[in-house]
Design an enzyme around this catalytic site. Structure first.
Site, mmCIF file in Angstrom:
data_model
loop_
_atom_site.group_PDB
_atom_site.id
_atom_site.type_symbol
_atom_site.label_atom_id
_atom_site.label_comp_id
_atom_site.label_asym_id
_atom_site.label_seq_id
_atom_site.Cartn_x
_atom_site.Cartn_y
_atom_site.Cartn_z
ATOM 1 N N ARG A 31 0.833 -1.217 0.000
ATOM 2 C CA ARG A 31 0.000 0.000 0.000
ATOM 3 C C ARG A 31 0.864 1.263 0.000
ATOM 4 O O ARG A 31 0.538 2.252 -0.652
ATOM 5 C CB ARG A 31 -0.940 -0.002 1.214
ATOM 6 C CG ARG A 31 -2.034 -1.025 1.090
ATOM 7 C CD ARG A 31 -2.973 -0.979 2.269
ATOM 8 N NE ARG A 31 -3.560 0.342 2.472
ATOM 9 C CZ ARG A 31 -4.440 0.636 3.420
ATOM 10 N NH1 ARG A 31 -4.836 -0.305 4.261
ATOM 11 N NH2 ARG A 31 -4.915 1.855 3.551
ATOM 12 N N HIS B 24 -6.715 8.734 11.322
ATOM 13 C CA HIS B 24 -6.469 7.295 11.126
ATOM 14 C C HIS B 24 -4.973 7.002 10.997
ATOM 15 O O HIS B 24 -4.596 5.941 10.537
ATOM 16 C CB HIS B 24 -7.219 6.777 9.895
ATOM 17 C CG HIS B 24 -8.706 6.740 10.086
ATOM 18 N ND1 HIS B 24 -9.587 6.454 9.075
ATOM 19 C CD2 HIS B 24 -9.476 6.959 11.193
ATOM 20 C CE1 HIS B 24 -10.836 6.494 9.544
ATOM 21 N NE2 HIS B 24 -10.786 6.815 10.827
ATOM 22 N N SER C 55 -18.094 8.812 3.319
ATOM 23 C CA SER C 55 -19.501 8.416 3.278
ATOM 24 C C SER C 55 -20.090 8.208 4.665
ATOM 25 O O SER C 55 -21.246 7.839 4.806
ATOM 26 C CB SER C 55 -19.640 7.131 2.466
ATOM 27 O OG SER C 55 -18.777 6.155 3.011
#
Ligand SMILES: [Zn+2]
Length: 279
Positions: free
Chosen positions: A77, A130, A217
């Site tokens: 990632r 985060h 969202s």
């Protein structure tokens, strides 16, 4: 195009040198730079013949069982993020900070990809709720080392790449020798102030007159809390998202705020332009 009503509000906001803004960003802004959300179909990780979901692999439980695989996933990632570039939405956010200054502007981001910084946002005025992939930390709670910059000398990784013995050494805590871990909030962990600035984010949000929510969202607790705090306190809210979300639908149902559906890379520069016109 943003509405004349929103443009008028942004002029008024920008002209008031006491007015404060929080910009909250999520995966949507970075999706426009080609970074997958890692919750969707790109999120899987294969160990042997078994497919794991991010909710299974991005956990302390998995790190305890199989730190090698968890690190392999994060190094992959990390490579994906390094190969991506910030887009006009990231640059517009950085420019807002520059124009308004740290007293009036705070960026709260769920993204761990570092693109905001590469666009010019500063660590000082950014809350990484985060965590972020540009830092690691000791995996031992009892070891009181600070955050460490992502170690140098680790080669870019594909899904298939192995981690060399030398790279494993670089992934060890320089203080106690235990393995470091990615500095990210895992699915089986909780927000806190020490690492994720939970209280500071809520405080900045309470102080703000305007909340701009971009590309998220509402699946996680802290963004939800910030949004509903702003809504219940009649703050001005702007929701920028590709599709309708629980946030945009709530604003519409309450006939308040502004919903801007479309690419944040196109809409945020328009918001910036309206602010710039005034200052
Ligand atoms: Zn340590």
């Amino acid at each position: 195009m943003i509405s004349s009503e929103l443009r008028a509000y942004l002029h008024e906001f920008a002209a008031n040198d006491q007015a404060k803004m929080v910009v909250l960003t999520g995966a949507g802004i970075s999706a426009e730079s080609g970074i997958p959300t890692f919750r969707g179909k790109e999120g899987y990780w294969k160990i042997g013949s078994v497919n794991y979901q991010p909710q299974e692999i991005g956990t302390m439980k998995m790190f305890k069982q199989n730190p090698q695989e968890v690190w392999k996933w994060y190094l992959f990632r990390h490579t994906v993020c390094n190969n991506s570039q910030p887009n006009p939405g990231h640059y517009a956010v950085a420019e807002m900070e520059k124009i308004l200054g740290g007293k009036r502007f705070t960026l709260v981001t769920q993204n761990v990809d570092g693109l905001h910084f590469r666009a010019g946002s500063t660590f000082k005025n950014t809350l990484l709720i985060h965590g972020d992939l540009t830092h690691v930390r000791c995996s031992k709670d009892s070891c009181d080392t600070e955050l460490l910059p992502f170690p140098e000398g680790i080669a870019p990784k594909t899904r298939e790449s192995a981690i060399s013995l030398e790279e494993w050494e670089r992934l060890r805590c320089p203080s106690c020798g235990a393995l470091t871990r990615p500095h990210v909030l895992w699915f089986d962990e909780y927000y806190n102030e020490k690492y994720y600035k939970y209280e500071t984010a809520l405080h900045k949000n309470r102080e703000a007159d305007l909340l701009i929510v971009v590309g998220t969202s509402g699946a996680t607790n802290l963004p939800n809390k910030m949004y509903y705090n702003a809504l219940n306190n009649n703050k001005q809210i702007v929701v920028v998202n590709l599709d309708s979300s629980i946030f945009s639908r709530t604003l519409e149902a309450n006939q308040t705020g502004h919903v801007l559906l479309g690419k944040s890379g196109e809409i945020l520069p328009e918001i910036l332009a309206a602010i710039k016109d005034t200052i």
